[in-house]
Design an enzyme around this catalytic site. Structure first.
Site: not given
Ligand SMILES: Cc1ncc(COP(=O)(O)O)c(C=O)c1O
Lengths: 148, 426
Positions: B143, B220, B223, B246, B384
């Site tokens: 992401h 990370d 998800q 999430k 993203c």
């Molecule tokens: C794999 C992954 N990493 C990071 C993020 C970023 O999350 P946040 O916007 O809550 O910081 C997301 C959110 O879409 C994600 O799907």
């Protein structure tokens, strides 16, 4: 409730499937790229100017049905217009797709099919991407434009 | 290809949703107030859980209760409410500790989101350890949140961002990953589950490969936290990041787990109240971990809400949630793949409840608008993860992502919606 048929009018679908003036323009003297980072749409608009008037216009790129049809129909309606007329037409078009036109009378021609976009606020950017790109090309700015 | 169990379609089968363990999706749905509402005159079919999940009443009530009964600033007053608020906040930390099976509560740092957690590590551990010519290794399915913080760091340090490639199924190519672990690699950052493809990465193997070369690993888990049981000690990862929103919790709160030994050696992130033990204009002594990384008044209600969310998940049982979402994914993959003109993007063998697809001749954005008219919420765009789109040579995809409250009937509604899309564009 908004009706899908207001958005996806026959003419719009037809242009999205067979866009007009969809090519690279040989001898273009103005060019700009436009992006919608939200959905990944990107278009290049090419212009050939004759003094202050748009002698020829073409575009290429990819995007949703609304953005593609809008680009296609824009090229048709803008050919032969002056810079000033093109700008006025965009302003009118913009008011129409955002639902703020108040029926001001001036004639949008076929572009009125985009009036349905005003019921789908998330799609306004799609309808205006090519127009923003056109404006950038007319102003000769080298930078790409973005609708975000 | 994703393994697809043969399954009878039709409503008789779809109605049989009670698993042997007693997970009853219809009872679960009643816990989520928003699922009772109509959207555009129709029942809401919410299939955008990878973007954010809906909140059970237990979370909404915990937040209200905090404001109605316990609100005060933490770690500062001596009065009753300050004590109550501090106790609630620290209790939330302990719940998260056990949710991730961290060794100690100090290893849990409250942040705003997964994004902030990754930035924190890049700006503290990263800045302290990277020099010109060093490398950061990520994967091709990250992401933007797990790309850009490292890019910024690499730019500042004149270091290099390396990217481990993925195959056509959207799986990490492990041999390439291992090959890219070099003596110059200072940190590895990898998604547990890809938000664009649904791929579950073989983390335990990746961590072992990196650790064999003495390289720490940040995961990370944005998800994965709501989708898999996570055991940071078993994974042996050095950092784990996730967002509350999430994981059925509130927005504005997220978590960074870090191994204590690493956290203690890291410089602070932001300066402010709570992160210090003494301040004079000449010198400031920093507070202990985790407070060293928690400058200023935190999102206390958010922490309380996140605790309620994780307790809710524990109550349902993560293994039940995994089984339910796997069943949905299998059912949806089968149903969607049968539609002529559909191409599924991301067909990893190990996959979570995220289904990305494209339909011939129809842009995902148009599909999203038409489905929305049916009350169906999916995500369309690049999610993203623009490098992933590029890898699969698409501008965008449509993505249905499942949560613990989704049903097979909702997937049937999605399939009918896609038929409608095809009619409009016929
Ligand atoms: C794999 C992954 N990493 C990071 C993020 C970023 O999350 P946040 O916007 O809550 O910081 C997301 C959110 O879409 C994600 O799907």
């Amino acid at each position: 409730m908004a009706d899908l048929r207001d958005l996806y009018q026959e003419l719009i679908l037809e242009h999205s499937k067979a866009p007009r003036n969809y090519r690279q323009l040989a001898g273009a003297d103005h060019k700009a790229e436009g992006f919608n980072p939200l959905c990944g749409d990107h278009f290049t608009v090419y212009l050939k100017m004759d003094g202050d008037s748009i002698q020829d216009i073409a575009f290429q790129g990819s995007g949703c049905a609304i953005s593609k049809a809008s680009a296609s129909m824009m090229t048709q309606s803008i050919k032969g217009k002056t810079k000033e007329q093109a700008k006025e037409l965009f302003e009118h078009f913009h008011r129409t797709v955002t639902g703020t036109a108040n029926g001001d009378g001036s004639d949008l021609g076929k572009l009125t099919v985009f009036a349905g976009v005003s019921e789908f606020p998330t799609r306004v950017k799609c309808a205006t991407l090519a127009w923003h790109t056109l404006q950038a090309a007319l102003e000769g700015s080298q930078e790409s434009v973005s609708t975000e | 290809m994703t393994r697809v169990l043969s399954m009878a379609s039709g409503s008789a089968q779809a109605a049989l949703q009670e698993t042997p363990s007693g997970f009853d999706v219809h009872r679960v749905r009643a816990d989520f107030p928003i699922l009772q509402r109509k959207v555009r005159g129709r029942d809401l079919v919410y299939l955008d859980n990878a973007a954010t999940s809906q909140k059970p009443a237990a979370v909404i009530e915990a937040i209200s209760r905090y404001y109605e009964r316990d609100n005060s600033n933490i770690h500062r007053g001596v009065h009753y409410l300050a004590e109550r608020a501090t106790a609630e906040f620290e209790a939330a930390r302990k719940t998260i500790q056990s949710f991730l099976n961290a060794a100690r509560p100090e290893e849990i740092i409250f942040v705003r989101s997964a994004t902030e957690a990754i930035n924190l590590v890049a700006q503290t551990y990263g800045r302290a350890h990277l020099a010109a010519g060093d490398e950061v290794l990520i994967t091709a399915m990250e992401h933007h949140s797990d790309i850009v913080p490292w890019q910024l760091l690499c730019e500042e340090k004149q270091a290099r961002l390396r990217v481990a490639p993925i195959n056509d199924a959207g799986e990490l190519i492990l041999e390439e990953f291992e090959r890219l672990l070099s003596p110059r690699t200072k940190i590895v950052a990898v998604a547990h589950i890809s938000n664009a493809l649904g791929t579950i990465n073989p983390l335990a193997t990746m961590v072992r490969m990196a650790h064999d070369k003495g390289i720490p690993v940040l995961v990370d888990g944005a998800q994965a936290a709501p989708r898999l049981p996570v055991d940071v000690q078993e994974l042996d990862c050095d950092f784990y990041a996730f967002s509350g929103h999430k994981a059925y919790g509130p927005t504005g709160i997220g978590v960074l787990y870090g191994k204590l030994a690493l956290l203690e050696k890291m410089p602070p992130y932001q300066g402010g109240g709570d992160m210090i033990s003494s301040v004079t204009f000449e010198k400031t002594t920093f507070n202990k971990v985790p407070h060293k990384f928690e400058a200023g008044t935190p999102d206390m209600a958010g922490a309380v809400g996140l605790r309620a969310a994780l307790e809710y998940l524990n109550g349902l049982g993560l293994p039940n949630i995994v089984a339910h979402e796997h069943e949905l994914l299998t059912y949806a993959t089968d149903a969607i793949s049968r539609i002529p003109g559909i191409r599924v993007i991301g067909t990893a063998r190990e996959k979570a409840g995220v289904l990305s697809f494209v339909l011939d001749g129809v842009h995902p954005h148009d599909m999203g608008t038409i489905l929305d008219q049916e009350g169906i919420a999916i995500r369309t765009g690049h999610h993203c993860a623009q490098p992933v789109m590029e890898r699969f040579a698409v501008d965008a995809t449509a993505r249905a992502s499942f949560g613990l409250y989704n049903t097979k009937e909702e997937i049937d509604a999605l399939v009918r919606g896609i038929q409608k899309v095809k009619e409009v564009f016929a």
